[in-house]
Design an enzyme around this catalytic site. Sequence first.
Site, PDB file in Angstrom:
ATOM      1  N   LYS A   1      13.758  -1.109 -12.933  1.00  0.00           N
ATOM      2  CA  LYS A   1      14.508  -0.063 -12.250  1.00  0.00           C
ATOM      3  C   LYS A   1      14.805  -0.458 -10.806  1.00  0.00           C
ATOM      4  O   LYS A   1      13.906  -0.558  -9.980  1.00  0.00           O
ATOM      5  CB  LYS A   1      13.723   1.259 -12.224  1.00  0.00           C
ATOM      6  CG  LYS A   1      14.635   2.406 -11.803  1.00  0.00           C
ATOM      7  CD  LYS A   1      13.916   3.578 -11.203  1.00  0.00           C
ATOM      8  CE  LYS A   1      13.737   3.471  -9.730  1.00  0.00           C
ATOM      9  NZ  LYS A   1      14.953   3.638  -8.926  1.00  0.00           N
TER      10      LYS A   1
ATOM     11  N   GLU B   1       3.272  -4.491  -4.308  1.00  0.00           N
ATOM     12  CA  GLU B   1       3.704  -5.170  -3.075  1.00  0.00           C
ATOM     13  C   GLU B   1       4.241  -4.079  -2.167  1.00  0.00           C
ATOM     14  O   GLU B   1       5.323  -3.547  -2.408  1.00  0.00           O
ATOM     15  CB  GLU B   1       4.823  -6.176  -3.373  1.00  0.00           C
ATOM     16  CG  GLU B   1       4.467  -7.251  -4.383  1.00  0.00           C
ATOM     17  CD  GLU B   1       3.635  -8.371  -3.793  1.00  0.00           C
ATOM     18  OE1 GLU B   1       3.342  -8.336  -2.579  1.00  0.00           O
ATOM     19  OE2 GLU B   1       3.273  -9.276  -4.556  1.00  0.00           O
TER      20      GLU B   1
ATOM     21  N   GLU C   1       5.182   1.613   9.886  1.00  0.00           N
ATOM     22  CA  GLU C   1       6.277   0.723   9.538  1.00  0.00           C
ATOM     23  C   GLU C   1       7.600   1.433   9.849  1.00  0.00           C
ATOM     24  O   GLU C   1       7.847   2.532   9.358  1.00  0.00           O
ATOM     25  CB  GLU C   1       6.187   0.421   8.046  1.00  0.00           C
ATOM     26  CG  GLU C   1       7.199  -0.570   7.581  1.00  0.00           C
ATOM     27  CD  GLU C   1       7.017  -0.902   6.102  1.00  0.00           C
ATOM     28  OE1 GLU C   1       6.855   0.031   5.303  1.00  0.00           O
ATOM     29  OE2 GLU C   1       7.046  -2.095   5.773  1.00  0.00           O
TER      30      GLU C   1
ATOM     31  N   CYS D   1       9.742  -6.152   4.550  1.00  0.00           N
ATOM     32  CA  CYS D   1       8.350  -5.680   4.522  1.00  0.00           C
ATOM     33  C   CYS D   1       7.461  -6.551   5.388  1.00  0.00           C
ATOM     34  O   CYS D   1       6.494  -6.081   5.962  1.00  0.00           O
ATOM     35  CB  CYS D   1       7.845  -5.671   3.094  1.00  0.00           C
ATOM     36  SG  CYS D   1       8.178  -7.235   2.283  1.00  0.00           S
TER      37      CYS D   1
END
Length: 490
Positions: free
Chosen positions: A196, A270, A401, A304
């Site tokens: 997906k 991850e 983040e 990331c």
Amino acid sequence: MQRNGHEGHSKHTSRWEYAPSPEPRDVLKLQPRYGLFINGEFVEPHIGRYFTTLNPATEEVLAEVAYADAEDVDRAVRAARRAYETIWSRLPGKERAKYLFRIARILQERSREFAVLESLDNGKPIRESRDVDLPLTIAHFFYYAGWADKLEYAFPGRTPRPLGVAGQIIPWNFPLLMAAWKIAPALATGNTVVLKPAETTPLTALLLCEVFQQADLPPGVVNIITGDGQTGAWLVQHPDVDKIAFTGSTEVGKLIQKAVAGTRKRLTLELGGKAAHVIFEDAAIDQAIEGIVNGIYFNQGHVCCAGSRLLVQESIAELVIRKLKRRIQLLRIGDPLDKNTDIGAINSLQQLRKIERLVEIGIQEGAEIYQSDCALPNRGYWYRPTILTKVSMAHTVAREEIFGPVLSVLTFRTPDEAVQIANNIRYGLSAGVWTNKGSKYLEFAARVKAGVVWCNTYNKFDPASPFGGYKESGFGREGGVHGLAPYVAF
Ligand code: NAP
Ligand code: MG
């Protein structure tokens, strides 16, 4: 928002104006509407619902994409199970390898088309999609093609078996590359796949389905279902999925970990990161500046492992900040399809709002903001390259983040302090270090809790090198021989 610090820059930093150099779009034939790719063909979603995907640089609608509900997810998982049992798990490794090599070669032939589509759907500069995303995607398929018939050497003395059906969920920052990271090792080890893509960037994964058809990949070996987070949740919950591989936010990663707890499903995550990018006083400063710029402004900071926390030794902090400010004035923001563009569009309005909100919090908490003052296009989602100074680890912008082109600058005095600050965070995905002393970077690399540590460079990838996190950045590795392990049992 334009709140530059007191330092002037107009005298010595005028941008060269290049003539526009847009990559032609006509290499690409976009369809107005895409179905779900199940059992080797595009099919209508069962309730007939579609959603749109935009070009974030212009807000134009690129195409309509099918919404997969629980029943469609079930259809895809059944197709993957059938393909696993009747074909894929029975094929010798050298036969699986042929398909992967074929996929890699077709991608090479069609790479321009894929690069243009990735830039349109994601907003990233064509220079990146063309020179980074596509070559790495292709290299990943080639690399795992090479392993498919050599698995007994990857696991000496053991006999690896595939797990079955892998459910894979990926984010929007490297849509095609993340699909390759997921699909290539799964197929090499004999698993079948239901993948997906993210809601805002489904198109390159759908174009990849054409490549599977061209390569004659047996129907059902890879199925691509588009939708939103709920579609992902249905895939995670499906009882006939053997393994979940997820790349995305730590928040969603935690939900998925809860959802699979107590089931037989294997899991790799991850997740997010907040890398420390450390510059020692003995570093080659001008090279480090390029590394810092590449570390945080590359791909609009939608990375990331972005070097989002700059840790600079106090004795050179002023110099580094001055040079950085000058450097970001030279970055070109604008049309992602223009070959001169350094910084493209923010992928979605939602992500743009998140960046704005976090930077606002940073200012309220006392950070000083400096931004490039280049002109921004009138339409689309844009954020100027930004530097936040006077930041400490108590600040939200040093801990959360941001996932945008925003660098938070902190200072340190000693190597020990650099390690302490680098590790004082819930994430542990990556780090960078610049110094001309080998002993210093080796010690830093050994002591910092991060899956990847770059020395005197940043954001370098290779399919042979494993990638993955510590702590709340997740677990499991992708890439390299390590990347095979999550897809096999013994
Ligand atoms: P996200 O919201 O976690 O989304 C990632 C994927 O999960 C998307 O396909 C999303 O679908 C889907 N999803 C959302 N809710 C779900 C649920 N409850 N169950 C199952 N799937 C669900 O992450 P994002 O904000 O799009 O992506 C940015 C994040 O990814 C950042 O935190 C970044 O650090 C991380 N990232 C990590 C790595 C790595 O290798 N560690 C690489 C790239 C990105 P929709 O998009 O359709 O909502
Ligand atoms: Mg899009």
